[in-house]
Design a protein around this motif. Structure first.
Motif, PDB file in Angstrom:
ATOM      1  N   LEU A 189      77.603  35.473  75.635  1.00  0.00           N
ATOM      2  CA  LEU A 189      78.589  34.643  76.321  1.00  0.00           C
ATOM      3  C   LEU A 189      77.981  33.284  76.634  1.00  0.00           C
ATOM      4  O   LEU A 189      76.810  33.199  77.001  1.00  0.00           O
ATOM      5  N   ASP A 190      78.782  32.224  76.483  1.00  0.00           N
ATOM      6  CA  ASP A 190      78.393  30.933  77.030  1.00  0.00           C
ATOM      7  C   ASP A 190      79.184  30.733  78.320  1.00  0.00           C
ATOM      8  O   ASP A 190      79.928  31.624  78.756  1.00  0.00           O
ATOM      9  N   ARG A 191      79.040  29.606  78.977  1.00  0.00           N
ATOM     10  CA  ARG A 191      79.706  29.416  80.269  1.00  0.00           C
ATOM     11  C   ARG A 191      81.232  29.490  80.151  1.00  0.00           C
ATOM     12  O   ARG A 191      81.889  30.151  80.975  1.00  0.00           O
ATOM     13  N   PRO A 192      81.862  28.853  79.150  1.00  0.00           N
ATOM     14  CA  PRO A 192      83.327  28.945  79.058  1.00  0.00           C
ATOM     15  C   PRO A 192      83.823  30.377  78.811  1.00  0.00           C
ATOM     16  O   PRO A 192      84.789  30.821  79.440  1.00  0.00           O
ATOM     17  N   SER A 193      83.172  31.101  77.897  1.00  0.00           N
ATOM     18  CA  SER A 193      83.642  32.462  77.618  1.00  0.00           C
ATOM     19  C   SER A 193      83.350  33.394  78.784  1.00  0.00           C
ATOM     20  O   SER A 193      84.116  34.325  79.073  1.00  0.00           O
ATOM     21  N   ALA A 194      82.238  33.145  79.515  1.00  0.00           N
ATOM     22  CA  ALA A 194      81.939  33.947  80.702  1.00  0.00           C
ATOM     23  C   ALA A 194      82.982  33.690  81.783  1.00  0.00           C
ATOM     24  O   ALA A 194      83.377  34.614  82.504  1.00  0.00           O
ATOM     25  N   ALA A 195      83.437  32.446  81.901  1.00  0.00           N
ATOM     26  CA  ALA A 195      84.449  32.111  82.903  1.00  0.00           C
ATOM     27  C   ALA A 195      85.780  32.777  82.590  1.00  0.00           C
ATOM     28  O   ALA A 195      86.583  33.037  83.502  1.00  0.00           O
ATOM     29  N   THR A 196      86.020  33.066  81.321  1.00  0.00           N
ATOM     30  CA  THR A 196      87.262  33.736  80.921  1.00  0.00           C
ATOM     31  C   THR A 196      87.265  35.208  81.310  1.00  0.00           C
ATOM     32  O   THR A 196      88.311  35.786  81.590  1.00  0.00           O
ATOM     33  N   LEU A 197      86.080  35.801  81.346  1.00  0.00           N
ATOM     34  CA  LEU A 197      85.966  37.238  81.624  1.00  0.00           C
ATOM     35  C   LEU A 197      86.207  37.509  83.111  1.00  0.00           C
ATOM     36  O   LEU A 197      85.463  37.034  83.964  1.00  0.00           O
ATOM     37  N   THR A 198      87.225  38.270  83.413  1.00  0.00           N
ATOM     38  CA  THR A 198      87.572  38.549  84.806  1.00  0.00           C
ATOM     39  C   THR A 198      87.453  40.024  85.174  1.00  0.00           C
ATOM     40  O   THR A 198      87.615  40.370  86.339  1.00  0.00           O
ATOM     41  N   GLU A 199      87.179  40.892  84.202  1.00  0.00           N
ATOM     42  CA  GLU A 199      87.160  42.318  84.521  1.00  0.00           C
ATOM     43  C   GLU A 199      86.219  43.079  83.586  1.00  0.00           C
ATOM     44  O   GLU A 199      86.287  42.921  82.375  1.00  0.00           O
ATOM     45  N   ILE A 200      85.361  43.885  84.179  1.00  0.00           N
ATOM     46  CA  ILE A 200      84.544  44.846  83.447  1.00  0.00           C
ATOM     47  C   ILE A 200      84.946  46.218  83.954  1.00  0.00           C
ATOM     48  O   ILE A 200      84.849  46.488  85.154  1.00  0.00           O
ATOM     49  N   THR A 201      85.422  47.073  83.057  1.00  0.00           N
ATOM     50  CA  THR A 201      85.914  48.376  83.479  1.00  0.00           C
ATOM     51  C   THR A 201      85.169  49.480  82.743  1.00  0.00           C
ATOM     52  O   THR A 201      84.542  49.258  81.692  1.00  0.00           O
ATOM     53  N   PHE A 202      85.264  50.687  83.301  1.00  0.00           N
ATOM     54  CA  PHE A 202      84.676  51.881  82.699  1.00  0.00           C
ATOM     55  C   PHE A 202      85.774  52.927  82.596  1.00  0.00           C
ATOM     56  O   PHE A 202      86.371  53.314  83.601  1.00  0.00           O
ATOM     57  N   THR A 203      86.063  53.348  81.376  1.00  0.00           N
ATOM     58  CA  THR A 203      87.157  54.275  81.148  1.00  0.00           C
ATOM     59  C   THR A 203      86.660  55.501  80.377  1.00  0.00           C
ATOM     60  O   THR A 203      85.658  55.419  79.638  1.00  0.00           O
ATOM     61  N   PRO A 204      87.336  56.653  80.512  1.00  0.00           N
ATOM     62  CA  PRO A 204      86.923  57.876  79.778  1.00  0.00           C
ATOM     63  C   PRO A 204      87.011  57.680  78.281  1.00  0.00           C
ATOM     64  O   PRO A 204      87.811  56.905  77.791  1.00  0.00           O
TER      65      PRO A 204
END
Length: 204
Positions: A189-204
């Protein structure tokens, strides 16, 4: 791509590196991993790791910056951070150890200079039968130093050089299409793409 869940493991097993740099407009807002997996966020000091974890990680993850801020509030202002740095590190690694023992999925702040930390995380996922993933923030030294200045907290030139060398090694491995030893995937990730990321989830 609002609401899109992107699984890094959806790519062929041989392709463990995903490069989202330079593609903020097309970058996912959410990254999804499997329950029991561990995600490590690494990059230069001031590069945006803590900001990303606080914004996107469930429960705020395990972030050494949070531990440092809690200790700073308890200590006399005149006392330099170097005087109680060992206590901060001990508290951070103790919190990490407790979280790992719980079996929970977790997002971890890692500076990349302590190879034993990633080895511990890799050993943990092997015992669980899960996977370790790296989110690597690729920022320039100038961007990272500006980030340190904006938060009013920096690292010594010696420490910054160590961080820079560690991140350079990780980026070199990614450029060769390899994830670091013990990591199943690497997402760049660079700064712009990191700023786009708003959620890290863990799913089954």
């Amino acid at each position: 791509m609002d609401g899109t869940r992107v699984r890094p493991l959806a790519a062929p097993a041989a392709c463990t590196v995903r490069d989202l740099r330079g593609s903020a407009a097309r970058s996912p807002r959410s990254l999804s991993f499997r329950v029991g997996d561990i995600v490590v966020v690494s990059g230069l000091p001031g590069g945006g790791k803590s900001t990303l974890i606080k914004r996107a990680a469930p429960g705020g993850g395990i972030d050494s910056q949070d531990v440092r801020e809690r200790w700073e509030r308890r200590m006399p202002r005149a006392l330099p951070y170097a005087a109680y740095r060992p206590l901060v590190r001990a508290a951070h690694y103790w919190a990490l150890w407790r979280e790992l023992r719980s079996g929970a999925s977790v997002v971890v702040h890692d500076c990349g200079t302590q190879s034993w930390v990633r080895a511990l995380l890799a050993a943990t996922v092997r015992r669980r039968g899960s996977r370790l993933h790296l989110l690597l923030l690729d920022t320039t030294p100038e961007e990272a130093l500006a980030g340190q200045e904006s938060r009013g907290r920096g690292v010594s030139p010696y420490a910054f050089a160590r961080h820079r060398a560690a991140v350079t090694r990780l980026l070199a491995a990614a450029a060769a299409g390899r994830s670091p030893r013990g990591c199943a995937t690497t997402t760049l990730l660079d700064r712009p793409s990191a700023a786009t990321l708003t959620e890290i989830t863990f799913t089954p």
